[in-house]
Design an enzyme around this catalytic site. Structure first.
Site, PDB file in Angstrom:
ATOM      1  N   SER A  66       0.799  -1.307  -0.077  1.00 25.02           N
ATOM      2  CA  SER A  66      -0.106  -0.154  -0.015  1.00 25.02           C
ATOM      3  C   SER A  66       0.895   1.237   0.019  1.00 25.02           C
ATOM      4  O   SER A  66       1.632   1.416  -0.745  1.00 25.02           O
ATOM      5  CB  SER A  66      -0.947  -0.087   1.192  1.00 25.02           C
ATOM      6  OG  SER A  66      -1.824   0.683   1.186  1.00 25.02           O
ATOM      7  N   ASP A 277      -1.215   1.565  -3.640  1.00 25.38           N
ATOM      8  CA  ASP A 277      -2.275   0.478  -4.425  1.00 25.38           C
ATOM      9  C   ASP A 277      -3.499   1.018  -4.943  1.00 25.38           C
ATOM     10  O   ASP A 277      -4.463   0.162  -5.020  1.00 25.38           O
ATOM     11  CB  ASP A 277      -2.097  -0.520  -3.441  1.00 25.38           C
ATOM     12  CG  ASP A 277      -3.068  -0.507  -2.328  1.00 25.38           C
ATOM     13  OD1 ASP A 277      -3.125   0.604  -1.606  1.00 25.38           O
ATOM     14  OD2 ASP A 277      -3.243  -1.496  -1.553  1.00 25.38           O
ATOM     15  N   GLU A 369     -12.423   5.435   6.438  1.00 27.36           N
ATOM     16  CA  GLU A 369     -11.402   6.015   7.397  1.00 27.36           C
ATOM     17  C   GLU A 369     -10.918   7.511   7.058  1.00 27.36           C
ATOM     18  O   GLU A 369     -11.171   7.901   5.787  1.00 27.36           O
ATOM     19  CB  GLU A 369     -10.210   5.141   7.296  1.00 27.36           C
ATOM     20  CG  GLU A 369     -10.877   3.846   7.774  1.00 27.36           C
ATOM     21  CD  GLU A 369      -9.484   2.850   7.847  1.00 27.36           C
ATOM     22  OE1 GLU A 369      -9.401   2.258   9.025  1.00 27.36           O
ATOM     23  OE2 GLU A 369      -8.680   2.480   6.794  1.00 27.36           O
ATOM     24  N   ALA A 370     -10.732   8.067   7.953  1.00 23.97           N
ATOM     25  CA  ALA A 370     -10.056   9.522   7.729  1.00 23.97           C
ATOM     26  C   ALA A 370      -9.107   9.707   6.656  1.00 23.97           C
ATOM     27  O   ALA A 370      -9.001  10.749   5.860  1.00 23.97           O
ATOM     28  CB  ALA A 370      -9.726  10.263   9.019  1.00 23.97           C
ATOM     29  N   ASN A 371      -8.430   8.629   6.602  1.00 22.24           N
ATOM     30  CA  ASN A 371      -7.228   8.575   5.523  1.00 22.24           C
ATOM     31  C   ASN A 371      -7.636   8.306   4.128  1.00 22.24           C
ATOM     32  O   ASN A 371      -6.823   8.147   3.302  1.00 22.24           O
ATOM     33  CB  ASN A 371      -6.121   7.352   6.026  1.00 22.24           C
ATOM     34  CG  ASN A 371      -6.787   6.174   6.025  1.00 22.24           C
ATOM     35  OD1 ASN A 371      -7.705   5.722   5.334  1.00 22.24           O
ATOM     36  ND2 ASN A 371      -6.211   4.998   7.200  1.00 22.24           N
ATOM     37  N   ARG A 495      -3.899   3.769  20.576  1.00 20.86           N
ATOM     38  CA  ARG A 495      -3.990   2.488  20.247  1.00 20.86           C
ATOM     39  C   ARG A 495      -2.807   1.778  19.573  1.00 20.86           C
ATOM     40  O   ARG A 495      -1.932   2.669  18.710  1.00 20.86           O
ATOM     41  CB  ARG A 495      -5.175   2.117  19.082  1.00 20.86           C
ATOM     42  CG  ARG A 495      -5.217   2.724  18.281  1.00 20.86           C
ATOM     43  CD  ARG A 495      -6.093   2.602  17.101  1.00 20.86           C
ATOM     44  NE  ARG A 495      -5.842   1.134  16.303  1.00 20.86           N
ATOM     45  CZ  ARG A 495      -5.233   1.381  14.999  1.00 20.86           C
ATOM     46  NH1 ARG A 495      -4.640   2.404  14.556  1.00 20.86           N
ATOM     47  NH2 ARG A 495      -5.045   0.154  14.452  1.00 20.86           N
ATOM     48  N   PRO A 496      -2.456   0.463  19.863  1.00 24.55           N
ATOM     49  CA  PRO A 496      -1.254  -0.059  19.097  1.00 24.55           C
ATOM     50  C   PRO A 496      -1.697  -0.175  17.486  1.00 24.55           C
ATOM     51  O   PRO A 496      -2.654  -0.722  17.350  1.00 24.55           O
ATOM     52  CB  PRO A 496      -1.000  -1.454  19.660  1.00 24.55           C
ATOM     53  CG  PRO A 496      -2.494  -1.634  20.073  1.00 24.55           C
ATOM     54  CD  PRO A 496      -3.281  -0.575  20.626  1.00 24.55           C
ATOM     55  N   SER A 497      -0.634   0.311  16.755  1.00 18.08           N
ATOM     56  CA  SER A 497      -0.849   0.006  15.267  1.00 18.08           C
ATOM     57  C   SER A 497      -0.660  -1.332  14.771  1.00 18.08           C
ATOM     58  O   SER A 497      -0.286  -2.179  15.562  1.00 18.08           O
ATOM     59  CB  SER A 497       0.316   0.784  14.685  1.00 18.08           C
ATOM     60  OG  SER A 497       0.463   0.266  12.941  1.00 18.08           O
TER      61      SER A 497
HETATM   62  P1  NG1 Z   1      -2.796   1.047  11.742  1.00 17.06           P
HETATM   63  O1  NG1 Z   1      -1.312   0.797  11.341  1.00 17.06           O
HETATM   64  O2  NG1 Z   1      -3.311  -0.300  12.506  1.00 17.06           O
HETATM   65  O3  NG1 Z   1      -3.096   2.253  12.321  1.00 17.06           O
HETATM   66  C1  NG1 Z   1      -3.368   1.673   9.007  1.00 17.06           C
HETATM   67  C2  NG1 Z   1      -4.400   2.877   9.039  1.00 17.06           C
HETATM   68  C3  NG1 Z   1      -5.488   2.132   8.981  1.00 17.06           C
HETATM   69  C4  NG1 Z   1      -5.494   1.246   7.755  1.00 17.06           C
HETATM   70  C5  NG1 Z   1      -4.321   0.296   7.848  1.00 17.06           C
HETATM   71  C6  NG1 Z   1      -4.201  -0.588   6.678  1.00 17.06           C
HETATM   72  C7  NG1 Z   1      -4.428   5.007  10.318  1.00 17.06           C
HETATM   73  C8  NG1 Z   1      -4.461   5.724  11.671  1.00 17.06           C
HETATM   74  N1  NG1 Z   1      -4.066   3.596  10.226  1.00 17.06           N
HETATM   75  O4  NG1 Z   1      -3.411   0.911  10.278  1.00 17.06           O
HETATM   76  O5  NG1 Z   1      -6.584   3.086   8.656  1.00 17.06           O
HETATM   77  O6  NG1 Z   1      -5.564   1.956   6.383  1.00 17.06           O
HETATM   78  O7  NG1 Z   1      -3.326   1.097   8.120  1.00 17.06           O
HETATM   79  O8  NG1 Z   1      -3.651  -0.079   5.505  1.00 17.06           O
HETATM   80  O9  NG1 Z   1      -4.379   5.559   9.335  1.00 17.06           O
HETATM   81 ZN    ZN Z   2      -3.429   1.188   0.049  1.00 27.56          ZN
END
Ligand code: NG1
Ligand code: ZN
EC number: 5.4.2.3
Length: 537
Positions: A66, A277, A369-371, A495-497
């Site tokens: 991604s 991606d 998602e905000a992103n 939160r843990p990623s």
């Molecule tokens: P994590 O690393 O779990 O926060 C990130 C994005 C998710 C999602 C995933 C998969 C943020 C805060 N988190 O996850 O929304 O897009 O990557 O690509 O943007």
């Molecule tokens: Zn992507």
């Protein structure tokens, strides 16, 4: 037929498990430095072949990391429905990826086969990849995993992630599902949805992150013709060091700045940015010194207005409309959506699998998602209702019903899709007669700040209530509550990623200074209570 263990072991021995690597199925599959991935990807091939045999339908694999840097890679696993791998199989994916040796792998396969009474036989797994140089070796690893349990790997080549999801979904519904069909379907649905609206004069500038989306958008442009004119930037696909480098949706959204390779004048047009991606999309426009960012929250708000307008015109206001967000959604967007009539707003944990599942429960479910990762789901029962309206109602009603049908075709029903999203946003702007300025003015974002904090073991941070509350380590939530209460409109969570070895912090408040202060306080609490390493990443 029984599993041919000899064949499995002969394949597996070529992809030994490195003892120092412990893969974990994260927010969207496995992801790491590409050189560490062959074993994991081989085993994902095995898993998705068995999943295809179990369901009696084609499954899919996308080799992609991604928006991550070029040296990373990853694997996204696709269900026969086109959605992401069923969460009920995630734990097994983890166990399979972590089996210490070939014999342990074979034993786990036997366990899965007997637990689900899988009959070994013909099955297909569709495999695609993004533009990373490591793709070649990893596609081969997936193919070997698929074939060593007796299934067929169908090589789909270079595709966007959502394109492969779409193709798997359509293939299993016995509908046209080639790459060409994808572009044709999108372009035709866009034309139907916008029929009657004026074609925009403005050229849409798209930052393609130097990724696979550049090729895809070129093909889409050919189908769209003069209906929508795109000018593509950052199209150096496959050029070393370019992918996602200072460009792309993640860069624009996190850095709040236009791609480095684009001039201020170029950035001041009607701009969109997608990721490596092509499953994330944001819009932006440079206004003087500041960048007006129209992120996933703003896209959800715009699409909610479009859906409401069409429902009203079709006389169908009694349907259930939901907008699903995560805790990262700006508080101002949540407030905006909550005041819309007949619209339910819901919050789920991060990761589209959660948002998608929640959105499916509505007649029409919009999730973002905000992103910028999201789509509009329009369910079958609603479409049936719509068909009745089309037949029974007057001309105006029929027109709106046809537009809703076109929207259902245009929006990728499998997963969030930047190309489909771009066309939905453009259609919405035309039909609602808005430009980027009036769209942006729907509500004003609260100032926010995100941070990444490095701790010794991020799994010590546990959350509840759709990640909005920290339940461990002890004392953390109390500290966060106290900090949030000390500033106007304060909100903070950690939160843990699921994709990086960090704990993420999100804070918002009435002023940027307070949002920054709140995020800093959360990072300080994490260092103190969760064993911070001192590194702020
Ligand atoms: P994590 O690393 O779990 O926060 C990130 C994005 C998710 C999602 C995933 C998969 C943020 C805060 N988190 O996850 O929304 O897009 O990557 O690509 O943007
Ligand atoms: Zn992507």
């Amino acid at each position: 037929m029984a599993l041919d263990v000899g064949k499995l072991l002969a394949g597996s021995v070529q992809y030994p498990k490195l003892p120092e690597v412990s893969p974990s199925y994260g927010t969207a599959g496995f992801r790491s430095t590409a050189v560490l991935l062959p074993c994991t990807v081989f085993r994902c091939g095995v898993l998705m072949a068995l999943r295809a045999m179990h369901t009696g339908a084609a499954t899919g694999i996308v080799i992609t990391a991604s928006h991550n840097p070029e040296q990373d890679n990853g694997v996204k696993l696709v269900e026969p429905s086109g959605h992401m791998l069923s969460p009920s199989w995630e734990a097994f994916a983890d166990r399979l990826a972590n089996a210490p040796d070939d014999d342990a792998l074979a034993e786990l396969c036997h366990e899965l086969i007997s637990q689900h009474s899988i009959s070994i036989g013909n099955a297909t797994v569709m495999v695609a990849h993004d533009s990373r140089p490591s793709a070649v070796a990893l596609v081969a690893a997936a193919g070997d995993g698929i074939s060593c349990v007796g299934a067929t790997a169908y090589a789909c080549g270079l595709l966007t992630t959502p394109q492969l999801h779409w193709m798997v979904m359509k293939c299993n519904r016995k509908l046209p599902h080639s790459k060409e069909d994808y572009f044709h379907t999108l372009a035709e649905a866009y034309e139907q949805l916008t029929a009657g609206a004026a074609t925009p004069d403005e050229v849409i500038i798209v930052d393609c992150a130097n990724g696979v989306g550049a090729n895809a958008l070129q093909q889409l442009q050919e189908k769209l013709g003069a209906k929508l004119r795109l000018k593509l930037f950052n199209t150096e696909v496959g050029v070393a060091g370019k992918l996602n480098a200072d460009c792309g949706a993640d860069f624009v959204q996190k850095e709040r700045t236009g791609p480095a390779s684009m001039t201020l004048a170029e950035c001041s047009g009607r701009c969109a940015s997608i990721d490596g991606d092509a499953d994330r999309l944001v819009f932006f426009s440079q206004e003087g010194d500041t960048l007006a960012l129209l992120d996933g929250d703003k896209i959800a708000a715009l699409l909610a207005l479009l859906v409401q307008q069409l429902l009203k015109a079709a006389g169908l206001e009694d349907v259930s409309l939901g907008v699903v967000q995560t805790a990262y959604a700006n508080g101002a967007s949540t407030q905006f959506l909550q005041q819309l009539p007949h619209c339910t707003v819901q919050c789920t944990p991060t990761g589209v699998k959660h948002l998608h599942a929640a959105a499916e429960k509505f007649d029409i479910g919009i999730y973002f998602e905000a992103n910028g990762h999201g789509t509009v789901l329009i369910g079958k029962p609603f479409l049936e209702k719509l068909q009745k309206t089309s037949q029974a109602g007057g001309e105006k009603l029929q027109e709106a019903a046809r537009q809703l049908e076109a929207l259902a075709t245009l929006s990728n029903q499998a997963v969030g899709d930047a190309l489909s999203g771009l066309l939905m946003v453009e259609a919405a702007l035309q039909l609602l007669q808005k430009d980027l300025q009036s769209w942006g003015a729907l509500y004003r974002d609260l100032p926010s700040r995100q941070r990444k904090v490095s701790v010794r073991d991020r799994s010590v941070v546990k959350t509840a209530d759709a990640e909005r509350k920290a339940v461990s380590p002890a004392g953390l939530q109390e500290g966060l509550d106290k900090a949030a209460a000390s500033v106007k409109s304060g909100r903070v969570f950690v939160r843990p990623s699921g994709t990086e070895d960090v704990v993420r912090v999100y804070a918002e408040a009435a002023t940027q200074e307070d949002a920054d202060g709140l995020a800093l306080e959360a990072a300080r609490l994490l260092h103190h209570l969760a064993g911070g390493t001192g590194a702020e990443v």
